[in-house]
Design a protein around this motif. Structure first.
Motif, PDB file in Angstrom:
ATOM      1  N   TRP A 146      -5.552  -3.638   6.379  1.00  0.00           N
ATOM      2  CA  TRP A 146      -4.287  -3.893   7.073  1.00  0.00           C
ATOM      3  C   TRP A 146      -4.428  -3.562   8.560  1.00  0.00           C
ATOM      4  CZ3 TRP A 146       0.952  -5.004   5.374  1.00  0.00           C
ATOM      5  CH2 TRP A 146       1.917  -4.823   6.375  1.00  0.00           C
ATOM      6  N   ASP A 147      -5.059  -2.429   8.836  1.00  0.00           N
ATOM      7  CA  ASP A 147      -5.197  -2.016  10.236  1.00  0.00           C
ATOM      8  C   ASP A 147      -6.079  -2.980  11.025  1.00  0.00           C
ATOM      9  OD1 ASP A 147      -3.559   0.083   9.615  1.00  0.00           O
ATOM     10  OD2 ASP A 147      -4.888   1.648  10.365  1.00  0.00           O
ATOM     11  N   ALA A 179      -6.207  -6.126  10.582  1.00  0.00           N
ATOM     12  CA  ALA A 179      -5.291  -7.224  10.904  1.00  0.00           C
ATOM     13  C   ALA A 179      -4.284  -6.812  11.968  1.00  0.00           C
ATOM     14  CB  ALA A 179      -4.565  -7.698   9.637  1.00  0.00           C
ATOM     15  N   GLU A 180      -3.763  -5.590  11.847  1.00  0.00           N
ATOM     16  CA  GLU A 180      -2.726  -5.173  12.791  1.00  0.00           C
ATOM     17  C   GLU A 180      -3.301  -4.911  14.189  1.00  0.00           C
ATOM     18  OE1 GLU A 180      -0.137  -2.045  11.370  1.00  0.00           O
ATOM     19  OE2 GLU A 180       0.918  -1.919  13.293  1.00  0.00           O
ATOM     20  N   ALA A 230      -3.754  -8.253  15.642  1.00  0.00           N
ATOM     21  CA  ALA A 230      -2.437  -8.771  16.036  1.00  0.00           C
ATOM     22  C   ALA A 230      -1.948  -8.087  17.311  1.00  0.00           C
ATOM     23  CB  ALA A 230      -1.441  -8.574  14.894  1.00  0.00           C
TER      24      ALA A 230
END
Lengths: 190, 190, 190, 190, 190, 190
Positions: free
Chosen positions: F158-159, F161-162, F165
């Motif tokens: 997730w991180d 991806a974040e 982003a």
């Protein structure tokens, strides 16, 4: 970087097997720079082909009163950034820093010449080099007239196009053959 | 096409001003082909630079047992189609028709080599040339290994990359300078 | 090219199975051209669908005083070049050569209409067809006004858009179904 | 939306000037839907051309056992999303919601069919339609074989390609001519 | 839509495990909207990170006299359309319909803001947001001056850029983590 | 570089007008680095908005056992290279050199992480960050599974991806507002 770093995905000619003039060139470069640029080391196995390319390349990079060494190198990094060529960005990024005698401005030209504080004439020159790189078929005589209006003479406008075209050659050859830039470049002209 | 057609957006050297060897070359070409390819006519004003480029170009286009004249010309049109270069598509489109001794297949290779009835080895060669053209930074050693698996030797794999890179040079120089292909090419090898 | 060349990745209707009018059409074409265009041979298996598409296509390609056969065919090759459609480039490339009665100019329009010596009105027409092809959502009423300023009437401006749209249909159908252009086209109108 | 909204950048035929069958069609649509789809209103000024296109379009959108109405409409929105066609996204977005009898799923297919909970067969069908849209020259016989492996018969695979091609036609015609979707569509099948 | 629909490819925090303020927020949203937006449900497992992002996001979306809620949401859908983000198109598409109090216009802004009947000032605002999305490095001070000429003050121009940048964050986080928009949005503000 | 270099196209808050905690932060940074990063100087005029963004940003960049500071910074430069963001390439290029404790490798990761001698796990991480940047809608659960297979835990995926982003946010904000990187960065960690 370990000394034995692999600098090409193709065979490397042994120095002993080089033609005498190529060996002499490499010795001069060792003496002057402390190393031989890896593009030469990696290309030399092609023998006379290498010498012919280098003859063309060096003729093209000779400065003229209207298009100096720094301008020709600025074109090289603007084109190399579009093609994402690690080798040329590092080796010619050094050249731009050194020739501009301004390491910050040199890096800025390499990363984004629109944000490097260049004047309108240099921006126009680099925008044209990028157009030659990204949309050559869309070039027209109007592009040439616009550069004349900025004060470039025809012979130098041709050279802007040819230098841009040349780095479209070298970027591709370097990237396709796995050429790695000499680690020394990164710290030079900082 | 009228004889006086403009074939470059830059000055054209008068034949009288050419170096003796260049003039001799042009006379040979006139005798052999009936005309001098416009890329030579348009580039000659740059003097020794032209000779140096031509020396490199002609060395590169020499056939080897594993990569013949036809293969090198097929690479040239595959690259030129991606760059949309009128000059090279017409001039080297003729070369492909002539070398393949099959005008239909030659045109098909020029327009879309995937639909030209080529074998897997030639398709792989041209796919690699297109990758070198369109995404050079994405090339990797695996591409070279794949071509070896098709039977290409290293020296010829390098040449596939270098010929592709070269037409990325010539496509850009021809397109940016307004070079027009000699009208004679269109009807040749039909 | 061998006679038995495969011209589609889909089944081909036997002539005996064609509707009488389709068979009659094919016989007329054989008599007139010496062959039936492969798009017809390949599409005929779809029966009445083929006739309906052809009815639309042929209505659309009818010349008007303001937009002749040559103009409609120039649009077809400009669009087909953007989509890289082998079938249409070969078949309609022939049509452009024949209608312009100038094989060199015809090929130039096919490869790069910006370098074919066309006038500003034709360039504007083809630039619009390319915009309809590459960025249809970016079209605006200003594009239509610009064509009116070049002397096109509304009915013909619509037709420029519709011919461009049609070749975006045929390019895709031909490319997706593996249609091969008849080899005869390559040598015609040279 | 005001009733007098402009729905095309081109002239609109007066209903009185329409051919009797076209008028009859419009009256049927008014009775059935409460309005005539603006693509018909905007295209009708082209007279018989409109009827011919519509004949082809309606034949193509007829369901078969292997490729139903919903599938054909799913292809239409997947293609229209790639081309950014407001008209088709709204009009055919409604059709997908109605045919799937699931307004949420219908909108999801319209916005991003990969995130709509479709099965592998439908995803493969739509991926192919997008390939036909975005890279038609890259289509190959292997694409057809892959769809056969999903259970599609040849006649339906052709139709997937042809429906995709058709919306590449209608997206461009609608976008280039300024067709506005009827406001009624937005609230239908919610 | 079944209630148990999967709304993220990552773990979902149990409501019982949420921090008290987050639980309170979710209860408020349940009471107000009838549901908690899935972006909150999916992001909450990251604990304080979620709150920090939300604090920034909500500050940024606060209206100012020169850039209202509707304008900020119009930017969100224009950006989300370019990035093809299902989650944001559905959730913020609802917001635009609701804030404009015009479901047809809201959908049109979402699908293609150039064809939504917006005024020149709003078009300029959205064109800038798209430029920030698609070619951020090509932005220049001239873009800011152009927005000033449309009457935007500097603080709001910064916010246009920052809202555009923010949806380039949320579009990517939502798309990469598999966030599904709540099905309720589709029927709201119709 | 002159001291008075302009570092934003927007107003710069006077230090005297900053909130006490922001002033304290700037003083700490001056003491630690010798300068305040220009992104802070340029963003501070937005008051509490700046603090909220920074709170989110700093939380996100905190290392975890599975995704350290160096990894998070490598993601930042891989994304920034795709977006061509001068500010982030220079500021985070320094961070990568410093954290890797290898200036050559750091620059190589910045220019082309595929040619930097990274291991397969790091390449997979950066390829995913680039996919999130360039084609977020094409991301799927399979991408997450592939990263799990490389040993990343869900929270770190997730991180990745974040962080990707987030730099799609900062790259756009920095580029659109004309932020210039502090000249000091260029010579640091060489």
């Amino acid at each position: 970087m370990p000394e034995a770093e692999r600098i090409s995905w193709f065979p490397i000619a042994s120095r002993d097997d080089l033609a005498p003039e190529t060996r002499a060139l490499f010795e001069q470069l060792d003496a002057k720079l402390g190393f031989v640029p890896n593009v030469f080391v990696a290309f030399a196995w092609k023998g006379p082909r290498f010498d012919k390319w280098r003859a063309h390349f060096e003729d093209l990079m000779q400065p003229t009163p209207g298009l100096g060494k720094a301008e020709r190198e600025m074109i090289s990094v603007a084109v190399s950034m579009r093609n994402g060529c690690l080798y040329c960005l590092v080796a010619h990024g050094f050249a731009v820093r050194a020739l501009l005698k301004d390491p910050v401005k040199g890096d800025r030209v390499t990363f984004d010449y629109h944000r490097a504080g260049l004047g309108a004439k240099h921006i126009a020159m680099l925008d044209y080099a990028v157009k030659v790189t990204e949309g050559p078929a869309s070039c027209s005589e109007a592009d040439i007239e616009a550069l004349r209006a900025h004060g470039f003479v025809d012979s130098d406008i041709w050279d802007i196009a040819e230098v841009a075209a040349m780095f479209n050659f070298t970027n591709r050859l370097a990237s396709a053959t796995g050429m790695m830039p000499n680690p020394e470049y990164h710290a030079m002209a900082r």
